[in-house]
Scaffold this active site. Sequence first.
Site, PDB file in Angstrom:
ATOM      1  N   CYS A  67      53.813  40.785 -14.922  1.00  0.00           N
ATOM      2  CA  CYS A  67      53.189  39.793 -14.029  1.00  0.00           C
ATOM      3  C   CYS A  67      51.698  40.058 -13.875  1.00  0.00           C
ATOM      4  CB  CYS A  67      53.894  39.757 -12.677  1.00  0.00           C
ATOM      5  SG  CYS A  67      53.892  41.337 -11.826  1.00  0.00           S
ATOM      6  N   THR A  68      51.314  41.315 -13.931  1.00  0.00           N
ATOM      7  CA  THR A  68      49.894  41.642 -13.867  1.00  0.00           C
ATOM      8  C   THR A  68      49.184  41.096 -15.104  1.00  0.00           C
ATOM      9  OG1 THR A  68      50.388  43.689 -12.720  1.00  0.00           O
ATOM     10  CG2 THR A  68      48.210  43.510 -13.705  1.00  0.00           C
TER      11      THR A  68
END
Lengths: 473, 528
Positions: free
Chosen positions: A237-238
Amino acid sequence: SLSLLLFSLFRKKKRRIEELTEKMALDVGSSGDWDGRWRHVQKFLERSGPFTHPDFEPSEETLQFLLETCKILVIGAGGLGCELLKNLALSGFRHIHVVDMDTIDVSNLNRQFLFRSKDVGHPKAEVAADFINSRVPGCHVVPHFKKIQEFDESFYRQFHIIVCGLDSIIARRWMNGMLLSLLVYDDGVLDPSSIIPLIDGGTEGFKGNARVILPGMTACIDCTLELYPPQINFPMCTIASMPRLPEHCIEYARILQWPKENTSIPSLLVLMCLPLYGVALDGDNPEHIHWVFQKSLERAAEFNIIGVTYRLTQGVVKRIIPAVASTNAVIAGTVPSRENTALFAYVPLNNYLVFNDVDGLYTYTFEAERKENCSACSQVPQKLQFPPSAKLQEVLEYLTENASLQMKSPAITATLEGKNKTLYLQTVASIEEKTRPNLCKTLKELGLADGQELAVADVTTPQTVLFKLNFTS
Amino acid sequence: MADHKTNKDQRYDRQLRLWGDHGQEALENAHVCLVNAAASGTEILKNLVLPGIGAFTIVDGHRVSGEDVGNNFFLSSDSVGKNRAQATTELLQELNTDVSGNFVEENPDRLLDNDPEFFHRFSLVIAVQLEESTCLRLGSVLWNAAVPFLVCRTYGLVGYMRLVVREHTVVESHPDNALEDLRLDQPFPELTNHITSYDLDNMEKKDHSHTPWVIIVAKYLQKWCREHDFQLPRNYKEKEAFRQLLREGIRKNENGTPEEEENFDEAIKNVNTALNPSKVCVSVEDLFNAEQCENITSQSPAFWVMVRAVRDFVQAEGRGSLPVRGTIPDMIADSDKFISLQNVYRERALQDAAAVSRHVESHLQAVGKVCIWGTLHMWNAAFLRVVHCRALVEEYGVDTVHKDEITSCMDNPDSEMVLYLMLRSVDCFYQQHSRYPGVYNYQVEDDIVRLKLCVHSLLQEYGLTVNVKDDYVHEFCRYGAAEPHTVAAFMGGAAAQEAIKLITHQFVPFNNTFIYNAMAQTSATFQL
């Protein structure tokens, strides 16, 4: 004690081989030994001293044993490997084999001193062997341009000692497993002559370590798996939506953008769930790196992140570890001492040495301890504890994520209705597809029973690991 | 394709990641002298030639013996009889064509007699397997010429290194575990403003869980200080209470259970880090108090002008603090919040660096010099270090010997210090008998007695009441001054890296005596 064991097993083995092989000796005369050649070494082999092992007998035979009989295997002909080959050759070892599956790259030349610019592209093992054989007369290094997994027990069994200068934990664990599989037990008692000592070294920048492993007796690689730092993997997700560092931008280009823009995906094929065709990202291809670099810059610009450089890009994509000649020289310099303990007849205080010269110079040794339930060397049956309602996926995650197991792509099989059934296997695409639905099934649905044995195969070990499945409520 | 690397960039890629292009440049401008091309020496040079040192010169008057070829990778069997400097230079040179290799077929004693200034041209002189008297002579010449000197030795299963340099400054020490510079205990105005711009209580849920932990801690510290008489949490109890305060700040859902807010977890984990006092560390204070910092002249090296400028800054704009470092660790946050926080620190760091620059300028102007370097962005004030190593003459002087250090180490009679005393003793032996003990088998037994006498006279001369076990005397006779290759290889790596530190002024060298015990695989560093 370790010292007694190391020493006595070495002597037993030496005598046994001398008895068995009458004429293995290299004609020393033909190698052109000159006056004084071995004088530096002889003082340790032919003179007694106050710190040597009580069983050590100074003798001229030991040098002959080194020169004529002792057989050493060096795994890896890279930074450590080159140093090891030189050190062993100049310490009197003549029968040396070296295994390395790689070819020479320009970036190797700052430390792998057996190679020159003209050797780029050639197999490391072969070039290294040639260099040593011509620089050190009488030394006979035999190269193998192969993966360690391409050899079986009969190959490894011939060596007195195996020294590793590998750059992969998986390969180390495989080697570890191979030597464990060579152990012979007579009525439950380990036969010391089946032990092949493994000396393992590793370096990273200004840090390094070297350890001695007596398979079956001392801590093995898997006993101390937690000592190896985990590889850095950024959360998806980063990378996908919240980049903060230049590295995140690079991983975005590598993991998400490259496959998208370098695979041809006819939509019909996608619907049919057929495999995608594409060009894999090659970290050694400057054009590929350049592409990733440009995309990373664009991504970074979008989020006002600074710091994306070509060098960083290459480092992230190839997982580059910085390296210099000096650290490799230091660690390789400890290794022959560690194995020569039987020959110089000293005993290192502890089996694990670490070194760091960022600030002054620092060495530290400690005794790595065996793990009672080590999945590789303990012979204690490994347990898997899950409720019958647990999905196979959970078992797979446990095998890969558990700190003591850290498997890479385990293949799980079980005996069901008298037949061997593959529950899940990742490494062959067709079987992966066929067994993938099993991941969503519960252990009960798969027909597994409490107390059932599961056999797990993985790249980290040459032998299957047996697990006992215990159902929890 | 300007981004595609040159061949040199490719070749040196793995080391450029450690010391950077500027470090590499320093290496390529260096000229190292090796005295004695014994195995220990050629191993050191190998580890300097491979990374691309500019040039080396070997000084050696010896002829190659069969023994030499046996333990030296840079000699071949047809080198026997040739001059050792020449033979080894050839084989070292071919390791790297970027490097310029030279040799002088001369005994160092002769050079010291006839042309001591020969040694002045080098960035560093390394001597291996050198007799004590020559070593002291050379040490003296180099000390007076302010040329760094590294002595290295392999004696049986013992390795030895001694660094002799008046003053070595380290601009980039690259510490392994540096504390972060977050200034949460005394936020600078821009940081305070930035923190104030956050309204945690009224944020959207998504923003709340993606606010950097630094902001969260700062906000809650403000709250804490208001309620605790402007005192930060000081002890374990208070820090625990503060952590609890943070825990209560986690948003709850309709049922009252806390949501998953990883940034708050990070904040709680980092309370200790956050509360590290932002003060000037001792090593930098020592630099500020040094005489070289106080008296800036036209002769002052750039390092000391920089230290003085930083001190001026601390006393003026910094109000007791060093310039802000400007980097922050990664933390869970959305891109915008993280980048804007990072920029607050970065911009402040640039401002502070500019202020330091102005101080540098004014000092240089005051002594009539022009500012020629623009590398301020590369230094980090907290990581500046200086190393002073005593001259050999002080180590050897009866009045200046570090008696206490030796005696206290020898409380443990098996300390590596005993190996140092044995090395000094075999040097005494050499002085008396013009040879080392136990070189030939027939000498060993009698030499044990002779060596023991040397040990006693050494201890007596220096007034050292320590016990040197007979075992070590026996062992050093056993060695017969052998130079086993593996120990030479270890020392070759160790010494080469210290040489690189000296040349690049990056990473911190040892100070000043390093002993390696290859029997037990232990080592120690002493200041002698």
